[in-house]
Design a protein around this motif. Structure first.
Motif, short mmCIF file in Angstrom:
data_model
loop_
_atom_site.label_atom_id
_atom_site.label_comp_id
_atom_site.label_asym_id
_atom_site.label_seq_id
_atom_site.Cartn_x
_atom_site.Cartn_y
_atom_site.Cartn_z
N ALA A 128 0.77 -1.35 -0.01
CA ALA A 128 0.00 0.02 0.05
C ALA A 128 0.67 1.09 -0.07
O ALA A 128 0.46 2.06 -0.70
CB ALA A 128 -0.96 -0.01 1.23
N LEU A 129 1.95 1.11 0.92
CA LEU A 129 2.85 2.35 0.85
C LEU A 129 3.57 2.60 -0.71
O LEU A 129 3.53 3.64 -1.02
CB LEU A 129 3.79 2.28 1.92
CG LEU A 129 3.55 2.67 3.19
CD1 LEU A 129 4.65 2.22 4.35
CD2 LEU A 129 3.13 4.23 3.48
N HIS A 130 3.85 1.38 -1.04
CA HIS A 130 4.62 1.79 -2.40
C HIS A 130 3.68 2.05 -3.53
O HIS A 130 4.08 3.05 -4.39
CB HIS A 130 5.20 0.19 -2.99
CG HIS A 130 5.67 0.26 -4.32
ND1 HIS A 130 6.92 0.56 -4.58
CD2 HIS A 130 4.98 -0.26 -5.47
CE1 HIS A 130 7.19 0.20 -5.71
NE2 HIS A 130 6.19 0.00 -6.36
N TYR A 131 2.42 1.74 -3.54
CA TYR A 131 1.43 2.18 -4.59
C TYR A 131 0.74 3.33 -4.01
O TYR A 131 -0.12 3.86 -4.95
CB TYR A 131 0.50 1.08 -4.94
CG TYR A 131 1.10 -0.01 -5.93
CD1 TYR A 131 1.19 0.20 -7.06
CD2 TYR A 131 1.41 -1.17 -5.14
CE1 TYR A 131 1.71 -0.73 -7.96
CE2 TYR A 131 1.94 -2.34 -5.87
CZ TYR A 131 2.21 -2.09 -7.38
OH TYR A 131 2.62 -2.99 -8.06
N ARG A 132 0.98 3.78 -3.05
CA ARG A 132 0.45 5.16 -2.32
C ARG A 132 -1.14 4.93 -2.22
O ARG A 132 -1.93 5.64 -2.68
CB ARG A 132 0.62 6.32 -3.26
CG ARG A 132 2.08 6.79 -3.27
CD ARG A 132 2.44 7.65 -4.13
NE ARG A 132 2.02 9.23 -3.45
CZ ARG A 132 1.77 10.34 -4.32
NH1 ARG A 132 2.08 10.43 -5.02
NH2 ARG A 132 1.40 10.98 -2.99
N LEU A 133 -1.70 3.71 -1.72
CA LEU A 133 -2.83 3.44 -1.38
C LEU A 133 -3.13 3.34 -0.16
O LEU A 133 -2.42 3.30 1.09
CB LEU A 133 -3.33 1.99 -1.85
CG LEU A 133 -3.20 2.09 -3.65
CD1 LEU A 133 -3.09 0.72 -3.98
CD2 LEU A 133 -4.54 2.74 -4.19
N ASN A 134 -4.40 3.51 0.67
CA ASN A 134 -4.74 3.26 1.78
C ASN A 134 -4.53 1.61 2.04
O ASN A 134 -5.27 0.83 1.42
CB ASN A 134 -6.24 3.62 2.14
CG ASN A 134 -6.57 3.47 3.46
OD1 ASN A 134 -6.84 2.52 4.03
ND2 ASN A 134 -6.79 4.56 4.25
N ALA A 135 -3.94 1.28 3.27
CA ALA A 135 -3.88 -0.06 3.34
C ALA A 135 -5.13 -0.98 3.60
O ALA A 135 -5.53 -1.94 3.09
CB ALA A 135 -3.08 -0.40 4.66
N ASN A 136 -6.33 -0.35 4.15
CA ASN A 136 -7.52 -0.79 4.47
C ASN A 136 -8.19 -0.97 2.92
O ASN A 136 -8.92 -2.07 2.73
CB ASN A 136 -8.47 -0.10 5.27
CG ASN A 136 -8.00 -0.07 6.87
OD1 ASN A 136 -7.50 -1.14 7.10
ND2 ASN A 136 -8.05 0.99 7.38
N LEU A 137 -8.13 -0.28 2.07
CA LEU A 137 -8.63 -0.26 0.52
C LEU A 137 -7.91 -1.51 0.03
O LEU A 137 -8.62 -2.23 -0.50
CB LEU A 137 -8.55 1.11 0.13
CG LEU A 137 -8.63 0.91 -1.54
CD1 LEU A 137 -10.20 0.80 -1.65
CD2 LEU A 137 -8.40 2.38 -2.17
#
Length: 136
Positions: free
Chosen positions: A50-59
């Motif tokens: 999620a950090l790598h792809y700049r996403l929310n981990a819950n999503l």
């Protein structure tokens, strides 16, 4: 610029700063598939992906759970699918026209005694009434 002091802290706020509302991002199916595939690798944490792809981990966790559920459903449906039934022709013996096949045959046993009753097929309803009365 304005300053406020509360509880010994100084808060500075620029008055010209304009807060822009964030838009909801839409992600393509290819992007989702790539992120999900990265999460499915052994030893990889969803939070790191999620950090790598700049996403929310819950999503991302929800995307992975949905994908796993879809795969499990596909496997279950595949296991339930049965191969198409094949027609197997059977050859039956020719019909016999002897009087033995045109009779109703009832065999009664009591101990060592056996009685065989032959009833004409044309009188099947009478045979049924007799048998019901006898079985009572």
């Amino acid at each position: 610029m304005s300053t406020n002091e509360r509880n010994g802290h100084v808060y500075i706020m620029e008055e010209s700063a304009e807060v822009k509302p964030t838009r909801r991002r839409r992600h393509s199916a290819e992007f989702k598939a790539q992120a999900i595939k990265a999460c499915m690798q052994p030893g990889v944490s969803i939070a790191a992906v999620a950090l790598h792809y700049r996403l929310n981990a819950n999503l991302l966790r929800r995307w992975v759970a949905t994908e796993e559920e879809t795969q499990a459903t596909a496997q279950a449906l595949g296991a339930m699918a049965t191969p198409g039934a094949e027609f197997v022709p059977l050859s039956l013996p020719a019909a016999q026209t002897s009087t033995a096949t045109q009779d109703i045959v009832i065999e009664l046993r009591r101990g060592a005694t056996m009685v065989t009753i032959r009833w004409p097929y044309a009188a099947a309803s009478e045979c049924a009434r007799w048998l019901q009365g006898w079985l009572r």
